[in-house]
Every structure is written in C-alpha cells, then in structure tokens.
Design a protein around this motif. Structure first.
Motif, PDB file in Angstrom:
ATOM      1  N   ASP A 150       0.812  -1.218   0.000  1.00  0.00           N
ATOM      2  CA  ASP A 150       0.000   0.000   0.000  1.00  0.00           C
ATOM      3  C   ASP A 150       0.844   1.266   0.000  1.00  0.00           C
ATOM      4  OD1 ASP A 150      -2.786   0.552  -0.134  1.00  0.00           O
ATOM      5  OD2 ASP A 150      -2.682   1.476   1.852  1.00  0.00           O
ATOM      6  N   TRP A 170      -1.287   6.130  -7.698  1.00  0.00           N
ATOM      7  CA  TRP A 170      -1.312   5.492  -9.017  1.00  0.00           C
ATOM      8  C   TRP A 170      -0.317   6.188  -9.928  1.00  0.00           C
ATOM      9  CZ3 TRP A 170      -4.184   1.471 -11.260  1.00  0.00           C
ATOM     10  CH2 TRP A 170      -5.158   0.879 -10.429  1.00  0.00           C
ATOM     11  N   SER A 312      -1.972  -3.246 -13.770  1.00  0.00           N
ATOM     12  CA  SER A 312      -1.383  -4.021 -12.674  1.00  0.00           C
ATOM     13  C   SER A 312      -2.133  -3.784 -11.365  1.00  0.00           C
ATOM     14  CB  SER A 312       0.089  -3.631 -12.483  1.00  0.00           C
ATOM     15  OG  SER A 312       0.631  -4.226 -11.327  1.00  0.00           O
ATOM     16  N   THR A 313      -2.219  -4.823 -10.554  1.00  0.00           N
ATOM     17  CA  THR A 313      -2.771  -4.689  -9.211  1.00  0.00           C
ATOM     18  C   THR A 313      -1.857  -3.858  -8.314  1.00  0.00           C
ATOM     19  OG1 THR A 313      -1.729  -6.777  -8.589  1.00  0.00           O
ATOM     20  CG2 THR A 313      -4.017  -6.881  -9.349  1.00  0.00           C
ATOM     21  N   ARG A 314      -0.633  -3.572  -8.769  1.00  0.00           N
ATOM     22  CA  ARG A 314       0.284  -2.702  -8.012  1.00  0.00           C
ATOM     23  C   ARG A 314       0.010  -1.225  -8.286  1.00  0.00           C
ATOM     24  NH1 ARG A 314       6.264  -4.525  -9.229  1.00  0.00           N
ATOM     25  NH2 ARG A 314       6.680  -2.919  -7.643  1.00  0.00           N
ATOM     26  N   ARG A 315      -1.124  -0.940  -8.913  1.00  0.00           N
ATOM     27  CA  ARG A 315      -1.604   0.431  -9.145  1.00  0.00           C
ATOM     28  C   ARG A 315      -0.734   1.172 -10.162  1.00  0.00           C
ATOM     29  NH1 ARG A 315      -0.928   0.169  -3.913  1.00  0.00           N
ATOM     30  NH2 ARG A 315       0.398   2.031  -3.907  1.00  0.00           N
ATOM     31  N   ASP A 351     -10.743   1.959  -6.781  1.00  0.00           N
ATOM     32  CA  ASP A 351      -9.779   2.040  -5.681  1.00  0.00           C
ATOM     33  C   ASP A 351     -10.065   3.242  -4.794  1.00  0.00           C
ATOM     34  OD1 ASP A 351      -7.399   1.416  -4.201  1.00  0.00           O
ATOM     35  OD2 ASP A 351      -6.353   2.975  -5.331  1.00  0.00           O
ATOM     36  N   ALA A 356     -12.680  -3.084  -3.978  1.00  0.00           N
ATOM     37  CA  ALA A 356     -11.561  -3.916  -4.425  1.00  0.00           C
ATOM     38  C   ALA A 356     -11.461  -3.818  -5.943  1.00  0.00           C
ATOM     39  CB  ALA A 356     -11.770  -5.353  -3.983  1.00  0.00           C
ATOM     40  N   GLU A 358      -8.694  -4.920  -7.585  1.00  0.00           N
ATOM     41  CA  GLU A 358      -7.753  -5.937  -8.069  1.00  0.00           C
ATOM     42  C   GLU A 358      -8.424  -7.018  -8.925  1.00  0.00           C
ATOM     43  OE1 GLU A 358      -6.017  -4.189  -4.291  1.00  0.00           O
ATOM     44  OE2 GLU A 358      -7.984  -4.914  -4.982  1.00  0.00           O
ATOM     45  N   VAL A 361      -8.582  -6.050 -12.686  1.00  0.00           N
ATOM     46  CA  VAL A 361      -7.386  -5.764 -13.471  1.00  0.00           C
ATOM     47  C   VAL A 361      -7.195  -6.806 -14.576  1.00  0.00           C
ATOM     48  CG1 VAL A 361      -4.864  -5.688 -13.401  1.00  0.00           C
ATOM     49  CG2 VAL A 361      -6.201  -4.448 -11.685  1.00  0.00           C
TER      50      VAL A 361
END
Length: 546
Positions: A150, A170, A312-315, A351, A356, A358, A361
């Motif tokens: 996070d 992001w 990506s789920t890593r933003r 987000d 959620a 994720e 994505v």
C-alpha cells in the motif's frame, strides 16, 4: 540543480500528449475528488502542423473526444470534419479520374474529425489546467520507484531547473514510444506485423480534385470535398495517406510491408519523393509544385508491437503507444486510447471509493488484449492485397462491418466495464471473431489468385449507396436499454454471417475450387436469413462506371 520539497498526487500521468491529457480530463470528470498531475517533457504551447502523426480519427475515438470528454465544440470549430475514408487504386497512375475510387459520396451520419495534433494538445493542456490538473510541461522524468503493498510510488523529475520528488498512489505511463514502464519492467513484446512508415507535412492543402478536369468525376461527391477525407493512394504492399490539418498544412505518409517496400528506399525526403514518382506519379507531381514547402520528415521501422501487460494490481498502468500499437490503416490509435483510458479510470475510481479493484485488473486487461488481437488480424499479412481493386473494397466493407457490429456499439453504449452485459455478449464476440479469422485468409487467397488478372473498369464504389452499411454507422448513436442493445448486437453478428456467406459465394464464382478456410462450417452453425446485397459492380469483371 536545487532540490525542493516533495509533492504528492493521487494519480501521476507520465506524458502529456494525446493519451495522457485525455486520461487526465476523463479522471477529473469521473473522479473529481482525486488530484491528478501530468508530467510532460515538451514545453507548451507546442507547434501546430508538424508535431505528431495520428491525425485521423474514426468513430470510437471521435465519440470519446466529442461526447465522453465533451470537446465537440472545439472539434467542430477548430478542427476539420472528416469526409470519411477514401481509397484510390492508383498504383503507377497519371490520372486519378481513371482509377477505381472507394468512399462515400455524402457524409455518413456519425461524425469524425481530422486532428491537428499540436492545436489539439495545446487545447487539452489548457482544458486540463482549467479543470484543476497539475500540468507540468517542460518536465523530465529522471526516476521511477514502484511501491510494494500500500506504499506510494515515487517519481523523480526535473522541472524548471529543480529536482522534484512526486509521491503518488497510481502511476500511469503515457510516454508514448519512450515506454518508461515498458523498459523498466521488460514489458515489450513483438508481434508478427512487420511494417514501416515514413511521413512528412507540407504547407497548403493537397486537393485531389485539382488533379482532374472531368466534370462528372468532380461532381461524384456532395459536397465535392475529397480533400477533407483521409485519402489513401493504394498499391501492392503499401498505401499513401493524405490528411488535411486545420492549420493549413497537409500530412502525408507512406506505410508499407517491410518485405515488399524496404524502408531504405524511402527513409529520406528525397528518397520518398523518388518512391512516389515510381508508384504514385500524379501525387509526386502535385507535391513538387512550389506551394507545398516541406515542414518536417520522419520515419519509423517496425512500428507495430504488443505488450506483456498494461494494467497491474500494483496500481500502475500504461496507455496509448506506451502500451500497444497496431497500424495507422483505419486509424485505430485514438480508439485504443479511448478504450484503455476508460478501463484505467474505472480501476482508479474503484480504488478511490474503497472497493476492491484488483479482481478487475486481469478482466479488463484480457478484454483489452482481445480487442487488440482481433483488430491486428485486419492488417497482419494483408498488405499484398492493398492494390487489388476487386478484393480490397470488399475487405474494407467487411472490416468496417466487424468494427461497427460489436466494439464500436459497445463503446458508444458506455458498456466497456459492464461485465454482466459483456458476459452475455461473449458468445457473439466468439462467433464474430471466428468469422473474421476465416474471412481474412479467404480474402488473402482471393487476392493471391487475382495476381496478373486484368483490372476492372474504373468506377466509384460508393459506400453511401449501401443502405445497411450507412444505417449501421448511424445506429452507433442509438441509446438502447439492455434488452434492445443485446438484440441489436445479435442482429449485427447475423449481418456478419450473411455478409461472409455472400463473400464466399462471390469468391467461388471466380474460383470454384478455392478453399473456404473453415467458413462453411461457421455459416452452417450461424443464423440464416436473406443475404445482404452489395451493388453488382463491386464484384464485376468489368465494373459499371459511376
């Protein structure tokens, strides 16, 4: 260079060109509570005319600019309304009025525009600032640290002689072919479409109507404004574009199969003009008049490519040419910016609301890549067809029917992220994709067998005369509830079945023993009904002159 205190933003967009600035506008509209910072290397205002290519829009991109982003007034007053696509089968020709012409005689209902990229991006930058975007032009990204968990990402940039650190939740790469994230994360992926391009801009409009004194030919179009079209001068393995710009310049470019027309034969302006004298002599003669002074000249080898990942789920995400690029034929660049930006905005909004994001994505990326891969089939290994004035007009009709059947209405209806509707549409998408995958090699083989065959008489193949084709274009703007929308999509795919059947029959009229590429089985399993009709001269050995 001095160091100043760190900055923070919710969304950092690296690149303030077409993709980045339109994303910033869309984010401010869809999630106005979020802070957005755009980092752009170039100083604004940028030059008009000789600035960037990607000037022609088609229906999805035009709708995105005009209606989703609310920029219609600028397009109508500061850009050029496009008179559709127009194709001349003019390889080696000295007389354009002696060539087969494919296009519309009147405007189709759904508008699109020719975009002066410099003028448009200046306007987008001003609009972004007015909506509260922190638009930092003349700023260079020096570093990027992607966060885990996070934590926030950290962008290091140089702006105004100062080093700045920008923290963000992001980060979106809109840096074009610089591909900041693609390089950092090794996301580059080649595809099997090997094509090159060279392009330049000249002063003044290049008007095809000035190349003829034939009153009948000049009056084919109402209004007689062929110059406002995206004009394609076509030959085996290549096409040459002419696109007018609102600043009073004209954009020109050669796009070609790398094996059939090596880049080394056209990678300077002198070589490109020599190439035109051989392949498009009437165009070359027009450009050599003194009124068309050269503004710039650029070239690009292997312009088409894919990507291993875009969301990506890593933003983080990529958009525009920082992700994938197809081909300028049919002008899909703005379409894919519109689609990609819409998915990115939805992920960021989810987000921001605490939902959620994720799980979405992978779903959105799968959809985006499927749109990319299906569109790529329209170009891949098809350039040898481009000079065939029997097959290529039918390919254009097929390709546009495919585009207007599913992807375009899906975007116009605002249903790109409507997973329930997309789930119900999945069988239709699979049917349409299978039909297209069978039709494309059939067209390719038809063209191969036509090699050396006598060309039909010159004629105008007027797309406006095809009622169902014109109606499909106009229907994109229809606002339908979900049941009616699903019925419309079923009707569209049924139309694809009927058209595919007609094409197969016409191919076999010419070559009875030709293989069907699996099309017969698909047609047998699909809907039945009255076949669509195309005017007889679209198939005739000796076409009927318009």
């Amino acid at each position: 260079m001095s160091q100043t205190p760190a900055l923070r933003t919710d969304v950092a967009i690296l690149g303030g060109g077409l993709a980045g600035l339109t994303l910033a506008l869309q984010l401010r509209q869809s999630a106005p509570s979020l802070s957005v910072t755009v980092v752009e290397r170039r100083d604004h205002p940028v030059r008009e005319g000789a600035f960037k290519v990607g000037e022609s829009t088609v229906e999805i991109g035009a709708h995105y600019f005009a209606d989703v982003l609310g920029l219609r007034e600028h397009l109508e007053t500061e850009q050029i309304r496009k008179f559709g696509f127009r194709f001349f089968f003019s390889e080696g020709s000295q007389a354009i009025d002696g060539c087969t012409e494919l296009g519309v005689s009147q405007l189709l209902p759904t508008p699109s525009w020719q975009i002066d990229r410099g003028r448009f991006e200046n306007f987008l930058g001003e609009r972004a600032r007015a909506l509260g975007v922190d638009f930092r032009d003349g700023a260079v990204v020096r570093g990027l640290e992607l966060a885990e968990g996070d934590d926030e990402h950290v962008v290091t940039l140089e702006h105004g002689g100062q080093a700045r650190t920008l923290h963000c939740r992001w980060v979106v790469d809109a840096s074009g072919r610089a591909g900041l994230l693609k390089r950092k994360l090794d996301l580059a992926m080649a595809n099997d479409h090997d094509a090159n391009a060279v392009w330049w801009r000249v002063d003044g409009f290049v008007d095809p109507n000035r190349w003829s004194c034939d009153p009948a030919w000049l009056q084919r179009c109402d209004p007689p404004d062929r110059w406002r079209s995206t004009n394609h001068m076509c030959g085996p393995g290549y096409w040459f574009w002419l696109i007018p710009l609102a600043c009073g310049a004209h954009s020109l470019g050669i796009v070609c199969d790398a094996k059939m027309h090596p880049l080394e034969t056209m990678n300077t302006h002198a070589k490109a003009m020599g190439w035109l004298r051989r392949h498009q002599p009437q165009v070359a003669a027009s450009l050599e008049q003194g009124e068309h002074a050269l503004q710039d000249f650029l070239f690009l080898r292997h312009f088409s490519y894919g990507a291993k990942q875009v969301f990506s789920t890593r933003r983080w995400a990529t958009t525009g040419e920082a992700g994938v690029f197809l081909d300028p034929f049919y002008s899909p660049g703005s379409d894919f910016i519109a689609i990609c930006n819409t998915y990115i905005c939805d992920l960021i909004a989810k987000d921001a609301s605490g939902a959620a994001f994720e799980p979405y994505v992978a779903l959105y990326e799968q959809l985006y890549f499927s749109f990319y891969e299906n569109t790529l089939t329209l170009y891949q290994d098809q350039y040898p067809l481009f000079g065939d004035e029997r097959v290529m007009p039918l390919k254009v009709i097929w390709d546009y029917t495919y585009y207007w059947s599913l992807l375009a209405p899906l975007f116009f209806a605002g249903r790109l992220t409507d997973l329930a509707t997309l789930g119900r549409l999945r069988p239709l998408f699979e049917q349409a994709s299978a039909l297209n995958l069978a039709v494309q090699p059939l067209l390719r083989e038809w063209g191969r067998r036509n090699e050396g065959r006598e060309a039909p008489a010159p004629r105008l193949l007027d797309q406006f005369r095809i009622d169902w084709f014109r109606d499909m274009n106009g229907a994109l703007a229809d606002r339908l509830d979900t049941p009616a929308f699903l019925v419309r999509m079923e009707e569209n795919v049924a139309r694809m079945h009927w058209l595919a059947g007609e094409l197969l029959q016409r191919v076999r009229d010419d070559y009875p023993t030709i293989g069907d590429c699996g099309l017969e089985a698909l047609l047998a399993a699909g809907p039945t009904g009255k076949a669509l009709s195309l005017p007889a001269d679209w198939y005739a050995q000796q076409g009927v002159a318009a």
